[in-house]
Design a protein around this motif. Structure first.
Motif, PDB file in Angstrom:
ATOM      1  N   PHE A  89       0.949  -1.081   0.029  1.00  0.00           N
ATOM      2  CA  PHE A  89       0.161  -0.129   0.007  1.00  0.00           C
ATOM      3  C   PHE A  89       0.938   1.463   0.008  1.00  0.00           C
ATOM      4  O   PHE A  89       1.780   1.150   0.932  1.00  0.00           O
ATOM      5  CB  PHE A  89      -0.755   0.045   1.274  1.00  0.00           C
ATOM      6  CG  PHE A  89      -1.819  -0.852   1.208  1.00  0.00           C
ATOM      7  CD1 PHE A  89      -1.599  -2.285   2.155  1.00  0.00           C
ATOM      8  CD2 PHE A  89      -3.082  -0.882   0.640  1.00  0.00           C
ATOM      9  CE1 PHE A  89      -2.609  -3.213   2.243  1.00  0.00           C
ATOM     10  CE2 PHE A  89      -4.062  -1.896   0.888  1.00  0.00           C
ATOM     11  CZ  PHE A  89      -4.031  -2.862   1.588  1.00  0.00           C
ATOM     12  N   SER A  99      -4.003   8.958   3.687  1.00  0.00           N
ATOM     13  CA  SER A  99      -4.839   8.377   2.900  1.00  0.00           C
ATOM     14  C   SER A  99      -4.082   7.403   2.218  1.00  0.00           C
ATOM     15  O   SER A  99      -2.994   7.438   1.943  1.00  0.00           O
ATOM     16  CB  SER A  99      -5.781   9.245   1.891  1.00  0.00           C
ATOM     17  OG  SER A  99      -6.699  10.037   2.547  1.00  0.00           O
ATOM     18  N   PHE A 100      -4.748   6.000   1.755  1.00  0.00           N
ATOM     19  CA  PHE A 100      -3.950   4.966   1.367  1.00  0.00           C
ATOM     20  C   PHE A 100      -4.432   4.375   0.025  1.00  0.00           C
ATOM     21  O   PHE A 100      -5.618   4.880  -0.507  1.00  0.00           O
ATOM     22  CB  PHE A 100      -3.995   3.873   2.139  1.00  0.00           C
ATOM     23  CG  PHE A 100      -3.076   4.005   3.464  1.00  0.00           C
ATOM     24  CD1 PHE A 100      -3.550   4.439   4.560  1.00  0.00           C
ATOM     25  CD2 PHE A 100      -2.022   3.419   3.266  1.00  0.00           C
ATOM     26  CE1 PHE A 100      -2.872   4.325   5.737  1.00  0.00           C
ATOM     27  CE2 PHE A 100      -0.877   3.640   4.392  1.00  0.00           C
ATOM     28  CZ  PHE A 100      -1.252   4.204   5.708  1.00  0.00           C
ATOM     29  N   GLY A 101      -3.604   4.008  -0.978  1.00  0.00           N
ATOM     30  CA  GLY A 101      -4.216   3.493  -2.022  1.00  0.00           C
ATOM     31  C   GLY A 101      -4.694   2.302  -2.016  1.00  0.00           C
ATOM     32  O   GLY A 101      -4.839   1.724  -0.747  1.00  0.00           O
ATOM     33  N   ALA A 102      -5.396   1.516  -3.079  1.00  0.00           N
ATOM     34  CA  ALA A 102      -6.094   0.458  -3.009  1.00  0.00           C
ATOM     35  C   ALA A 102      -5.287  -0.899  -2.935  1.00  0.00           C
ATOM     36  O   ALA A 102      -5.801  -1.849  -2.621  1.00  0.00           O
ATOM     37  CB  ALA A 102      -7.190   0.458  -4.177  1.00  0.00           C
ATOM     38  N   GLY A 103      -4.105  -0.760  -2.905  1.00  0.00           N
ATOM     39  CA  GLY A 103      -3.184  -1.864  -2.780  1.00  0.00           C
ATOM     40  C   GLY A 103      -2.803  -2.482  -4.141  1.00  0.00           C
ATOM     41  O   GLY A 103      -3.537  -2.508  -5.036  1.00  0.00           O
TER      42      GLY A 103
END
Lengths: 110, 113
Positions: A89, A99-103
Motif C-alpha cells: 500500500f 490516505s492510502f491507495g487500493a493496494g
C-alpha cells in the motif's frame, strides 16, 4: 481531502526481476509518503517512507522516488525474492492524516 | 505482538446490533486511527484522534462512532446504521513528528450474519 491512486492492482514477476508500483496523489499540501507491506493475515508494516523535501530514498533492495511537480511517487523492488510476495500500500498526506491507495498484490514466481 | 492490541480478533453480530471494537496502545503515542480494509479498496480512514478528548471524521465515518477518553484507548463502535459493516478493521497509532511511523494493530474481522 487527499486522494491516492495506486497501479497496478496485481503484479506478477519472476524471481530476481524488478517490481515497480506507482501512486499518484491529489493534494499538493501532502508531505509524507509511506509504503506498507501486508503479508497474508498480518498487519501492514512500514517498509520505507519519503518526505516531500527528498526526491529519492533507498534501503537495500527497496527504493522510493517522489516527483512533487507531477504529484506521483513509486516503489521499486530489485532482485525480487519469494518473501517479497505480499500486498503493498502507498500512503499520502500530512503528519496526522494519511490516505492510502487500493493496494497492489505482488506475486514473485520461483 | 507488542505495542497496540485490538480485540476481539473475530466478531460475529446480527443485523441491527451495535458492536464495539477495542484498541489499546502502550506506545505513548498521541494520535490513534481506525481504518477499514475491504478487498480491492485498500485502507479507508474511518476516524482519527490527534489528542485525548478530540477526534475527527475520516473519509467513511457514517455509521461509526468513537471516543478518546484516555490516551491509550480508542474504541470504535459499529452501529446498526452502518449499511455494510462486514470488513476487516485496523487500528493504528502515531507518535507525531517528522520521523514517526504509523503503527498498526493486528486487526479485527467483523462479520454480520
Amino acid at each position: 481531502g487527499e486522494n491516492v491512486e495506486q497501479h497496478p492492482s496485481t503484479l506478477s514477476v519472476q524471481e530476481g526481476d524488478s517490481a515497480v508500483i506507482k501512486c499518484t496523489y491529489s493534494d499538493s499540501a501532502s508531505n509524507y509518503f509511506p509504503w506498507y507491506k501486508q503479508e497474508l493475515g498480518k498487519r501492514p508494516q512500514l517498509i520505507i517512507d519519503i518526505r516531500s523535501n527528498v526526491g529519492e530514498k533507498k534501503d537495500q533492495r527497496i527504493a522510493v522516488t517522489l516527483n512533487k511537480t507531477a504529484k506521483h511517487f513509486s516503489l521499486h523492488i530489485t532482485e525480487t525474492q519469494p518473501e517479497d510476495s505480499a500486498v503493498y500500500f502507498c500512503g499520502g498526506g500530512g503528519d496526522y492524516k494519511l490516505s492510502f491507495g487500493a493496494g497492489t498484490t505482488v506475486t514473485v514466481r520461483a | 505482538d507488542g505495542g497496540i492490541t485490538q480485540s476481539p480478533k473475530y466478531l460475529f453480530r446480527k443485523e441491527g446490533q451495535n458492536v464495539t471494537l477495542s484498541c489499546e496502545q502502550n506506545l505513548n503515542h498521541d494520535a490513534m486511527y481506525w481504518y477499514r480494509q475491504d478487498p480491492g479498496q485498500g485502507l479507508r480512514l474511518i476516524y482519527y484522534s490527534q489528542i485525548v478528548n478530540d477526534f475527527q471524521k475520516g473519509d467513511i465515518a457514517e455509521g461509526y462512532s468513537v471516543s478518546r477518553e484516555k490516551k491509550e484507548s480508542f474504541p470504535l463502535t459499529v452501529t446498526s446504521a452502518q449499511k455494510n459493516p462486514t470488513a476487516f478493521y485496523l487500528c493504528a497509532s502515531y507518535p507525531g513528528g517528522r520521523t514517526g511511523e504509523l503503527f498498526f494493530g493486528e486487526g479485527s474481522r467483523l462479520t454480520v450474519l
